[in-house]
Motif scaffolding. Structure first.
Motif, mmCIF file in Angstrom:
data_model
loop_
_atom_site.group_PDB
_atom_site.id
_atom_site.type_symbol
_atom_site.label_atom_id
_atom_site.label_comp_id
_atom_site.label_asym_id
_atom_site.label_seq_id
_atom_site.Cartn_x
_atom_site.Cartn_y
_atom_site.Cartn_z
ATOM 1 N N VAL A 16 -19.353 -104.301 -11.014
ATOM 2 C CA VAL A 16 -19.520 -103.981 -12.433
ATOM 3 C C VAL A 16 -20.892 -104.437 -12.917
ATOM 4 O O VAL A 16 -21.595 -103.712 -13.626
ATOM 5 C CB VAL A 16 -18.399 -104.648 -13.270
ATOM 6 N N ALA A 17 -21.299 -105.653 -12.513
ATOM 7 C CA ALA A 17 -22.605 -106.171 -12.940
ATOM 8 C C ALA A 17 -23.732 -105.301 -12.407
ATOM 9 O O ALA A 17 -24.697 -104.999 -13.108
ATOM 10 C CB ALA A 17 -22.785 -107.620 -12.469
ATOM 11 N N THR A 18 -23.593 -104.894 -11.140
ATOM 12 C CA THR A 18 -24.626 -104.064 -10.530
ATOM 13 C C THR A 18 -24.719 -102.712 -11.224
ATOM 14 O O THR A 18 -25.806 -102.199 -11.492
ATOM 15 C CB THR A 18 -24.327 -103.850 -9.033
ATOM 16 N N LEU A 19 -23.564 -102.122 -11.536
ATOM 17 C CA LEU A 19 -23.552 -100.831 -12.223
ATOM 18 C C LEU A 19 -24.192 -100.948 -13.594
ATOM 19 O O LEU A 19 -24.986 -100.101 -14.007
ATOM 20 C CB LEU A 19 -22.103 -100.326 -12.349
ATOM 21 N N ALA A 20 -23.848 -102.028 -14.288
ATOM 22 C CA ALA A 20 -24.397 -102.213 -15.628
ATOM 23 C C ALA A 20 -25.911 -102.314 -15.593
ATOM 24 O O ALA A 20 -26.626 -101.743 -16.418
ATOM 25 C CB ALA A 20 -23.814 -103.473 -16.276
ATOM 26 N N MET A 21 -26.426 -103.024 -14.581
ATOM 27 C CA MET A 21 -27.872 -103.172 -14.476
ATOM 28 C C MET A 21 -28.534 -101.847 -14.135
ATOM 29 O O MET A 21 -29.611 -101.531 -14.627
ATOM 30 C CB MET A 21 -28.233 -104.220 -13.425
ATOM 31 N N SER A 22 -27.869 -101.073 -13.266
ATOM 32 C CA SER A 22 -28.456 -99.789 -12.879
ATOM 33 C C SER A 22 -28.539 -98.842 -14.061
ATOM 34 O O SER A 22 -29.384 -97.949 -14.107
ATOM 35 C CB SER A 22 -27.632 -99.153 -11.751
ATOM 36 N N LEU A 23 -27.676 -99.063 -15.027
ATOM 37 C CA LEU A 23 -27.683 -98.220 -16.226
ATOM 38 C C LEU A 23 -28.547 -98.821 -17.333
ATOM 39 O O LEU A 23 -28.676 -98.262 -18.404
ATOM 40 C CB LEU A 23 -26.240 -98.047 -16.743
ATOM 41 N N GLY A 24 -29.104 -99.994 -17.007
ATOM 42 C CA GLY A 24 -29.970 -100.639 -17.992
ATOM 43 C C GLY A 24 -29.182 -101.297 -19.099
ATOM 44 O O GLY A 24 -29.728 -101.615 -20.149
ATOM 45 N N GLY A 34 -30.931 -114.550 -11.514
ATOM 46 C CA GLY A 34 -30.647 -113.391 -10.676
ATOM 47 C C GLY A 34 -30.326 -113.749 -9.237
ATOM 48 O O GLY A 34 -30.960 -114.621 -8.646
ATOM 49 N N GLN A 35 -29.362 -113.073 -8.684
ATOM 50 C CA GLN A 35 -28.968 -113.274 -7.287
ATOM 51 C C GLN A 35 -28.858 -111.940 -6.568
ATOM 52 O O GLN A 35 -28.235 -111.006 -7.061
ATOM 53 C CB GLN A 35 -27.619 -113.989 -7.195
ATOM 54 N N THR A 36 -29.460 -111.850 -5.378
ATOM 55 C CA THR A 36 -29.223 -110.720 -4.486
ATOM 56 C C THR A 36 -28.675 -111.278 -3.184
ATOM 57 O O THR A 36 -29.215 -112.230 -2.619
ATOM 58 C CB THR A 36 -30.507 -109.904 -4.220
ATOM 59 N N ALA A 37 -27.571 -110.698 -2.717
ATOM 60 C CA ALA A 37 -26.932 -111.185 -1.489
ATOM 61 C C ALA A 37 -25.994 -110.109 -0.958
ATOM 62 O O ALA A 37 -25.675 -109.142 -1.663
ATOM 63 C CB ALA A 37 -26.166 -112.485 -1.753
ATOM 64 N N GLY A 38 -25.541 -110.293 0.265
ATOM 65 C CA GLY A 38 -24.698 -109.297 0.916
ATOM 66 C C GLY A 38 -23.230 -109.419 0.548
ATOM 67 O O GLY A 38 -22.423 -109.919 1.336
ATOM 68 N N PHE A 39 -22.864 -108.909 -0.621
ATOM 69 C CA PHE A 39 -21.459 -108.923 -1.034
ATOM 70 C C PHE A 39 -20.650 -107.895 -0.252
ATOM 71 O O PHE A 39 -19.425 -107.892 -0.307
ATOM 72 C CB PHE A 39 -21.351 -108.683 -2.541
ATOM 73 N N VAL A 75 -26.421 -113.039 -12.843
ATOM 74 C CA VAL A 75 -26.256 -111.620 -12.525
ATOM 75 C C VAL A 75 -26.461 -111.440 -11.032
ATOM 76 O O VAL A 75 -27.542 -111.714 -10.508
ATOM 77 C CB VAL A 75 -27.243 -110.742 -13.318
ATOM 78 N N SER A 76 -25.419 -111.015 -10.338
ATOM 79 C CA SER A 76 -25.449 -110.872 -8.883
ATOM 80 C C SER A 76 -25.499 -109.405 -8.492
ATOM 81 O O SER A 76 -24.769 -108.584 -9.049
ATOM 82 C CB SER A 76 -24.209 -111.525 -8.265
#
Length: 379
Positions: A16-24, A34-39, A75-76
């Motif tokens: 959900v967080a990733t989708l929200a960010m992709s939509l701005g 901010g976190q980026t990792a292999g979920f 935000v992950s």
């Protein structure tokens, strides 16, 4: 085994967080981390446990009013354990105004992020990798919380030899993580004037498990030290058992998670896993007791069990929050960098950590544990 409910919920929240960010449209709190990792991908299980440990502490801090009146928004984003995606995610988070990047997972993945740190002058706190390249030379933007892979691999070999295992096989993945761990392991062998009975390599993208297992059985070691992801490591140990081999399996702390135990299933008991934090059952250690209380208070989220990966995430969050506290009202990237560099001595709760402008190693703790028949890590 079935995926724990907390793991499914955490995975859903990440999506959900990733989708929200992709939509701005991601919600922006006072302090964006901010976190980026292999979920998803090879390390998904341990990444979810790492993040859960961090979130338990951050949620506690936010419930108490946040840091200096500001709440933390973690935000992950899922990079699927792919370095290129990790870099792209990191750039997105930086562009969104992240005060810091946090708890990346993987050596090549963190390497891919590194050029962005200096460009944006943004700190990376607690990368979940013990790669020596993050320690020496000192990177002014990276603040490590865990010990190095070289340190724990060297210590693991030393302890295996002390246990009477003279015939040790070494297996590594062919990336910077594998090479780094092998350097430490070879130091452990050199200290005892012993060499691995066989040294094998996996292709990171297309691991030939069957081929490696065949060679291991032919070499007939007492124990094999596997420096690889949890998926490759568990696949190898499971394949050895399916072939009727009783070669003892050992691995590094990147696989110290309940998810790794689940991947091993009935073959988990007896596997040795190095550790970079105190035992999750050492209730005399304040940090362990704190996390245990949070897990008990939120059994639906945590599954009711503290794991080594949760310990790492929890410790990472404590360091991040302490840095933000010391930054005072200046919760900018520059303010946090200054505060972290001045954190010469910080008690995590029974485990001391320190940074300076010339040293961003944090801690040097290293130990080993053995998985018991109940799936617990015993020291």
């Amino acid at each position: 085994m079935n995926t724990p409910s907390w793991s499914r919920r955490l995975g859903a929240s990440i999506a959900v967080a990733t989708l929200a960010m992709s939509l701005g449209g991601a919600a922006r709190a006072d302090i964006l981390i901010g976190q980026t990792a292999g979920f998803t991908g090879q390390v998904a299980a341990s990444v979810k446990e790492l993040t859960l440990g961090a979130k338990l502490y951050i949620d506690k801090v936010n419930a108490g009013g946040g840091v200096n009146g500001q709440k933390i928004d973690l935000v992950s984003m899922d990079d699927g354990f792919e370095p290129k995606r990790a870099a792209a995610n990191a750039q997105t988070l930086i562009d969104k105004g992240a005060v810091a990047l946090f708890l990346t997972r993987g050596t090549p993945h963190t390497q891919a992020v590194m050029p962005l740190l200096e460009k944006a002058q943004v700190p990376l706190v607690a990368p979940s990798t013990g790669a020596m390249l993050l320690h020496k030379p000192v990177n002014p933007y990276i603040f490590n919380v865990r010990s190095t892979y070289q340190r724990e691999a060297e210590r693991a070999v030393q302890l295996l030899l002390e246990m009477g295992n003279t015939r040790i096989a070494l297996v590594q993945v062919n990336d910077t993580f594998g090479a780094d761990g092998v350097t430490g392991a070879m130091n452990g062998f050199a200290g005892r004037e012993v060499k691995p009975i066989v040294h094998l390599t996996y292709d990171r993208e297309k691991p030939d498990v069957a081929g490696v297992v065949k060679k291991l059985i032919a070499a007939d070691p007492q124990v094999v030290l596997l420096i690889a992801s949890q998926q490759i490591t568990s696949d190898t140990i499971n394949a050895l058992r399916a072939a009727g081999s009783r070669i003892l399996g050992a691995t590094l702390s990147n696989n110290a998670s309940n998810g790794f135990v689940q991947l091993l299933g009935q073959n988990a008991a007896g596997v040795i896993v190095s550790q970079v934090f105190p035992s999750e059952r050492s209730n005399n250690v304040p940090m362990v007791r704190e996390l245990g209380d949070l897990v008990k208070a939120k059994p639906a989220e945590s599954g009711g069990q503290v794991t080594p990966a949760m310990m790492e995430g929890y410790a990472a969050a404590k360091v991040l929050v302490e840095g933000l506290k010391r930054a005072g009202k200046d919760t900018s990237r520059a303010g946090l960098l200054k505060a972290l560099n001045g954190m010469s001595k910080y008690d995590l709760g029974g485990m001391e950590l320190g940074f300076s402008a010339s040293d961003h190693t944090g801690t040097n703790y290293a130990d080993i544990a053995i998985i018991d028949p109940r799936g617990r890590f015993l020291r």
